[in-house]
Design a protein around this motif. Structure first.
Motif, PDB file in Angstrom:
ATOM      1  N   GLY A   1       0.807  -1.206   0.020  1.00  0.00           N
ATOM      2  CA  GLY A   1      -0.030   0.161   0.076  1.00  0.00           C
ATOM      3  C   GLY A   1       0.830   1.250  -0.019  1.00  0.00           C
ATOM      4  N   THR A   2       0.207   2.358  -0.512  1.00  0.00           N
ATOM      5  CA  THR A   2       0.914   3.714  -0.787  1.00  0.00           C
ATOM      6  C   THR A   2       0.143   4.649  -0.115  1.00  0.00           C
ATOM      7  OG1 THR A   2       2.223   3.011  -2.680  1.00  0.00           O
ATOM      8  CG2 THR A   2       1.960   5.252  -2.138  1.00  0.00           C
ATOM      9  N   VAL A   3       0.762   5.603   0.920  1.00  0.00           N
ATOM     10  CA  VAL A   3       0.167   6.697   1.271  1.00  0.00           C
ATOM     11  C   VAL A   3       1.038   7.915   1.020  1.00  0.00           C
ATOM     12  CG1 VAL A   3       1.327   6.672   3.636  1.00  0.00           C
ATOM     13  CG2 VAL A   3      -0.795   7.726   3.353  1.00  0.00           C
ATOM     14  N   ARG A   4       0.058   9.129   0.674  1.00  0.00           N
ATOM     15  CA  ARG A   4       0.844  10.070   0.281  1.00  0.00           C
ATOM     16  C   ARG A   4       0.803  11.146   1.572  1.00  0.00           C
ATOM     17  NH1 ARG A   4      -2.955  10.680  -4.364  1.00  0.00           N
ATOM     18  NH2 ARG A   4      -4.281  10.251  -2.634  1.00  0.00           N
ATOM     19  N   LEU A   5       1.998  11.673   1.579  1.00  0.00           N
ATOM     20  CA  LEU A   5       2.157  12.689   2.922  1.00  0.00           C
ATOM     21  C   LEU A   5       2.490  14.156   2.788  1.00  0.00           C
ATOM     22  CD1 LEU A   5       2.093  13.041   5.852  1.00  0.00           C
ATOM     23  CD2 LEU A   5       4.343  12.195   6.118  1.00  0.00           C
ATOM     24  N   ALA A   6       2.027  14.985   2.705  1.00  0.00           N
ATOM     25  CA  ALA A   6       2.494  16.516   2.436  1.00  0.00           C
ATOM     26  C   ALA A   6       2.967  16.850   4.158  1.00  0.00           C
ATOM     27  CB  ALA A   6       1.700  17.463   2.186  1.00  0.00           C
ATOM     28  N   ALA A   7       4.116  17.544   4.145  1.00  0.00           N
ATOM     29  CA  ALA A   7       4.602  18.077   5.484  1.00  0.00           C
ATOM     30  C   ALA A   7       5.313  19.390   5.211  1.00  0.00           C
ATOM     31  CB  ALA A   7       5.398  17.259   6.345  1.00  0.00           C
ATOM     32  N   PHE A   8       5.294  20.382   6.171  1.00  0.00           N
ATOM     33  CA  PHE A   8       6.193  21.615   6.098  1.00  0.00           C
ATOM     34  C   PHE A   8       7.846  21.087   6.241  1.00  0.00           C
ATOM     35  CE2 PHE A   8       4.227  21.081  10.308  1.00  0.00           C
ATOM     36  CZ  PHE A   8       5.319  21.433  11.025  1.00  0.00           C
ATOM     37  N   PRO A   9       8.728  21.954   5.884  1.00  0.00           N
ATOM     38  CA  PRO A   9      10.197  21.571   5.890  1.00  0.00           C
ATOM     39  C   PRO A   9      10.665  21.079   7.369  1.00  0.00           C
ATOM     40  CG  PRO A   9       9.832  23.467   4.659  1.00  0.00           C
ATOM     41  CD  PRO A   9       8.387  23.297   5.156  1.00  0.00           C
TER      42      PRO A   9
END
Length: 329
Positions: A110-118
């Motif tokens: 499975g794949t999960v896409r994560l956005a995060a600040f630097p």
């Protein structure tokens, strides 16, 4: 005068292709493998009449015989052999789908896409990836984005989870304790939130700054210094905190890069404030950090769309973000 009949636009068109029920194709496949309708019925756990009815319905849909029945069992016609070849492909795809779904449910994939600040990408996310790698086979794809952009990425479905932060109004206090209220991340009501704790914010001074060793440093003690400010939210927090302390900071430099912020401070060109996640990711040897009253931390959150927490890969990622770890810095 004789007139010729009007042309029929459909007269020369080929008949529409038959619509075949994939379940009945699989029944035909089983019968062909077993060699007879009765043996196929036993393999399926059905009655022989039920299997015969399905085969007859499949032949009506195909508009041609698929099996020839005889005393020894059945023999496939040419059309029947073509149908079974496609049934083999259907069975293979269903088997692959079952195995993939099973692996996803068991977190073997499975794949999960994560956005995060630097600073979160530098200080928090690596340990999360390590925990996931040790426990699961989930593949995490990272995207760098500040909170406003990260929220939109979640809304649009481009990422599954976003790490965000927010600051409290320095003038707001908790009535029970008299201390600053818990920071608010301006959480969007259409998304779901997992609180990850408080990320304290410290003053960053050059190592030789006169206030570096002051026993009771306050933000007001730095009113005459030049400042380095960061992102829009961070700059607004600095300005609001300074206003609550009775001064307006003289912001000479602006950069989102916490490494550059510390490099400028280390040269004695300015002072700044940075969250401990950033300081944990990188600490310049030429700076001193101090906690001061009136400088509230920021709250960290993981945001996702409603229902996404039931997806095994997303649930595994959220479980690897234990609440409270943000304030350990």
């Amino acid at each position: 005068m004789e007139t010729s009949p009007a042309p029929n636009p459909t007269a020369n068109q080929a008949p529409a292709a038959p619509t075949l029920d994939p379940r009945r194709l699989l029944i035909l496949r089983t019968v062909a493998q077993e060699g007879s309708i009765s043996a196929g019925a036993r393999a399926l756990g059905w009655t022989q009449p039920a299997v015969s009815q399905h085969l007859q319905a499949l032949e009506r849909s195909a508009r041609t015989p698929l099996v020839l029945r005889h005393a020894g069992g059945v023999t496939l016609t040419e059309a029947g052999r073509a149908a079974v070849a496609h049934a083999d492909a259907v069975a293979a795809h269903l088997d692959a789908a079952a195995r993939e779904i099973s692996e996803l449910a068991a977190l073997a994939g499975g794949t999960v896409r994560l956005a995060a600040f630097p600073s979160a990408l530098a200080a928090l996310v690596p340990s999360v990836l390590a925990r996931l790698a040790a426990r699961t086979g989930v593949d995490v794809r990272l995207v760098e984005a500040e909170p406003p952009e990260a929220v939109e990425l979640v809304r649009s479905g481009d990422v599954d989870v976003a790490l965000t932060f927010g600051y409290a109004d320095p003038d707001e206090t908790d009535r029970a304790s008299g201390r600053p209220a818990t920071p608010s991340a301006d959480l969007p009501p259409d998304l779901r939130e997992v609180a990850l704790g408080l990320d304290p914010v410290d003053v960053v001074l050059p190592a030789g700054h006169p206030a570096a060793d002051a026993p009771a440093l306050t933000l007001a003690d730095l009113a005459e210094d030049d400042w380095v400010a960061g992102c829009v939210r961070c700059r607004e927090h600095l300005v609001a905190s300074a206003a609550a302390a009775g001064f307006a900071p003289r912001i000479r430099h602006e950069t989102d890069d916490y490494v550059v912020v510390q490099a400028i401070v280390a040269q004695g060109l300015a002072v700044s404030v940075l969250p401990r996640t950033a300081l944990g990711a990188y600490r310049h040897p030429g700076v001193v950090t101090r906690a001061v009253p009136g400088l509230d931390g920021r709250s960290l959150h993981a945001l996702h769309r409603p229902g996404a927490e039931r997806v095994p890969a997303v649930a595994a990622l959220l479980a690897a973000l234990p609440p409270g770890t943000a304030s350990d810095g």
